[in-house]
Design an enzyme around this catalytic site. Structure first.
Site, short mmCIF file in Angstrom:
data_model
loop_
_atom_site.label_atom_id
_atom_site.label_comp_id
_atom_site.label_asym_id
_atom_site.label_seq_id
_atom_site.Cartn_x
_atom_site.Cartn_y
_atom_site.Cartn_z
N GLN A 40 0.03 65.80 22.25
CA GLN A 40 -0.01 66.96 23.15
C GLN A 40 -1.46 67.37 23.41
O GLN A 40 -2.17 67.77 22.49
CB GLN A 40 0.76 68.13 22.53
CG GLN A 40 0.63 69.46 23.27
CD GLN A 40 1.17 69.40 24.69
OE1 GLN A 40 0.41 69.21 25.64
NE2 GLN A 40 2.48 69.56 24.83
N GLU A 81 7.33 73.06 22.15
CA GLU A 81 6.37 73.60 21.19
C GLU A 81 6.20 75.12 21.33
O GLU A 81 6.00 75.82 20.34
CB GLU A 81 5.00 72.91 21.34
CG GLU A 81 4.03 73.33 20.24
CD GLU A 81 2.71 72.57 20.28
OE1 GLU A 81 1.74 73.07 19.69
OE2 GLU A 81 2.65 71.50 20.91
N GLU A 114 4.84 67.23 30.51
CA GLU A 114 5.22 68.60 30.16
C GLU A 114 4.03 69.55 30.39
O GLU A 114 4.19 70.67 30.84
CB GLU A 114 5.68 68.68 28.71
CG GLU A 114 6.23 70.06 28.35
CD GLU A 114 6.60 70.18 26.88
OE1 GLU A 114 7.54 70.95 26.58
OE2 GLU A 114 5.98 69.54 26.04
#
Length: 286
Positions: A40, A81, A114
């Protein structure tokens, strides 16, 4: 900041399996067993948006399950998250999850896509995310446009922002220059001139329209200078032609190119040709 309300498609549509469906079997997993997606790129989360999510979770719980994959120690979060962080802040000990099997490459792609779903991304962040997707997965702009659910021109326009000087990219990131300003500046070839114009826009808080007018005026001025220079060069060539015509007593044309040219002598009979050759021979002999 620009509003980036999705990419035309949700993450689930762009990457099947990256979001939980109603028919999925969910499990309650301890927050201590969950780890963020190691791929990420997003490190900062909007504080206000996170606070709103914390309040919602305190009242309703985690409605949308997180998608995770099994790892050596516990689970890694594929998507969700923000929900994980908010649940932690809300004091929850467990959250609902759907376990899926993803490769490292898929985890990286999901994280990047994302990240693009955020509404607070600025144009440079979007461009950088596009560039990372292309580099990591060796895909073309056309393939990327399909993957992120955007048109090819849209992707191209954002990627071109990364060709601007770093200072201008920073201004676009901060919002002192808009996407429209950046696109107009891309039409200026000289980087120093781009920087001067960008500084002028920021100082005078000029609109995109005003910037476009400045660029148009500069281009017109440049064309006038080029024409003036060209006219002067043509006059000089004309003078040379007249000198040669007077010397050889025959019409002469000078064809001038960027890297080379040629001189053409006209003659109307074999006798006239012999006369010119004799003049050339005498000239070289001297």
């Amino acid at each position: 900041m620009v509003s980036n309300k999705g990419l035309g498609k949700g993450l689930g549509a762009l990457f099947p399996g990256a979001q939980a469906d109603e028919e999925d079997v969910t499990n309650e997993i301890s927050l201590d067993e969950l780890r963020p997606n190691p791929y990420q790129p997003r490190k900062n989360f909007d504080t206000k948006a996170l606070e709103d999510l914390i309040s919602s979770i305190k009242e309703h719980g985690v409605v949308q399950p997180l998608v995770v994959r099994k790892s050596i120690r516990g689970y890694e979060i594929v998507a969700g998250e923000r929900r994980f962080r908010a649940a932690k802040e809300a004091g929850l000990e467990q959250v609902p999850v759907v376990v899926r099997d993803f490769s490292d490459e898929q985890m990286m792609e999901i994280a990047l896509i994302e990240n693009l779903q955020r509404e607070d991304l600025n144009p440079i962040e979007i461009a950088q995310a596009y560039q990372k997707l292309m580099q990591h997965f060796s895909i073309t702009q056309e393939e990327l446009s399909v993957r992120v659910g955007k048109s090819r021109p849209h992707v191209t326009n954002y990627l071109r922002l990364l060709q601007l000087p770093q200072k201008i990219q920073e201004d676009v990131s901060r919002g002192t220059l808009t996407m429209g300003h950046a696109r107009a500046l891309r039409g200026v070839q000289d980087h120093d001139l781009q920087l001067k114009l960008a500084k002028k826009v920021v100082k005078e808080q000029a609109s995109v329209r005003q910037l476009e007018e400045w660029i148009q005026q500069m281009n017109q001025s440049k064309r006038k200078k080029q024409k003036k220079k060209s006219d002067a060069a043509n006059l000089e060539l004309k003078r040379y032609e007249e000198v040669l015509q007077e010397t050889f007593s025959t019409p002469v044309r000078i064809r001038h190119g960027q890297k080379k040219g040629r001189i053409e002598f006209e003659y109307y009979s074999e006798k006239e040709l012999e006369r010119l050759i004799e003049i050339f021979q005498h000239s070289f002999a001297d």
